[in-house]
Scaffold this motif. Sequence first.
Motif, PDB file in Angstrom:
ATOM      1  N   TYR A 251      26.242  42.506 -15.779  1.00  0.00           N
ATOM      2  CA  TYR A 251      27.473  42.990 -15.159  1.00  0.00           C
ATOM      3  C   TYR A 251      27.502  42.505 -13.714  1.00  0.00           C
ATOM      4  O   TYR A 251      26.515  42.656 -12.996  1.00  0.00           O
TER       5      TYR A 251
ATOM      6  N   ASP B  69      21.456  43.402 -14.651  1.00  0.00           N
ATOM      7  CA  ASP B  69      21.105  43.060 -16.021  1.00  0.00           C
ATOM      8  C   ASP B  69      20.754  44.373 -16.710  1.00  0.00           C
ATOM      9  O   ASP B  69      19.887  45.102 -16.247  1.00  0.00           O
TER      10      ASP B  69
ATOM     11  N   ASP C  17      32.301  50.162 -20.995  1.00  0.00           N
ATOM     12  CA  ASP C  17      32.206  48.959 -21.810  1.00  0.00           C
ATOM     13  C   ASP C  17      32.176  49.326 -23.304  1.00  0.00           C
ATOM     14  O   ASP C  17      31.238  49.977 -23.763  1.00  0.00           O
TER      15      ASP C  17
ATOM     16  N   LYS D 130      23.252  42.911 -21.533  1.00  0.00           N
ATOM     17  CA  LYS D 130      24.432  42.314 -20.895  1.00  0.00           C
ATOM     18  C   LYS D 130      24.238  42.282 -19.383  1.00  0.00           C
ATOM     19  O   LYS D 130      23.577  43.139 -18.818  1.00  0.00           O
TER      20      LYS D 130
END
Length: 183
Positions: free
Chosen positions: A136, A121, A170, A134
């Motif tokens: 992952y 996180d 990202d 986000k």
Amino acid sequence: MKRKLLLICLAAVFAISCNATTKVWLNQQEIKPSVNEYAIYKNKDLMLTLYNNASRYYYSDALSEISYTSFPSVNTFLLDVYQDMFMRAGFIIYAGKPSARIVPELKINVSWISDETMVNDVLLTLDEGIRFKKQYTIKMPPSKQTDTTEQLQKKAYRMMEQSGRAILDDPAFQKAYSAIQPK
């Protein structure tokens, strides 16, 4: 009587050794992550913190006799790997908040880690405000009984590299980081 006791002890030692756990040692000096330098991150400040909610060791999902560890801890190993990767990407990494200015902070919380799955996180904050959040998830193929310690180690290193690159590559993270940079 002594002979029976000796045989029982030998049987116990044999049984324990058959069920012994293979420890895969992770070494910061051995991992050489392949990370591109990004113009967006070049000479930009970032404080990087890592929280490992997983245990001191992590284990194989498929093979219960394999565990992964590092010295002094997996947490220290992970923090060192991420710091190295983010520096290679171009960041100037801070271990603590510099007192003279506000620096963006990337908080990586390892909420799950095994030899097959790593869940992070990620929060990007600036001056106590969350600018990016986000989760992952990195998936690796299951370990096999025939894998050597070296193969397991290399697989672990690939997983760490993929987890760092997932953040760095990202576009949403890049956009969020760019938005907090002074114009």
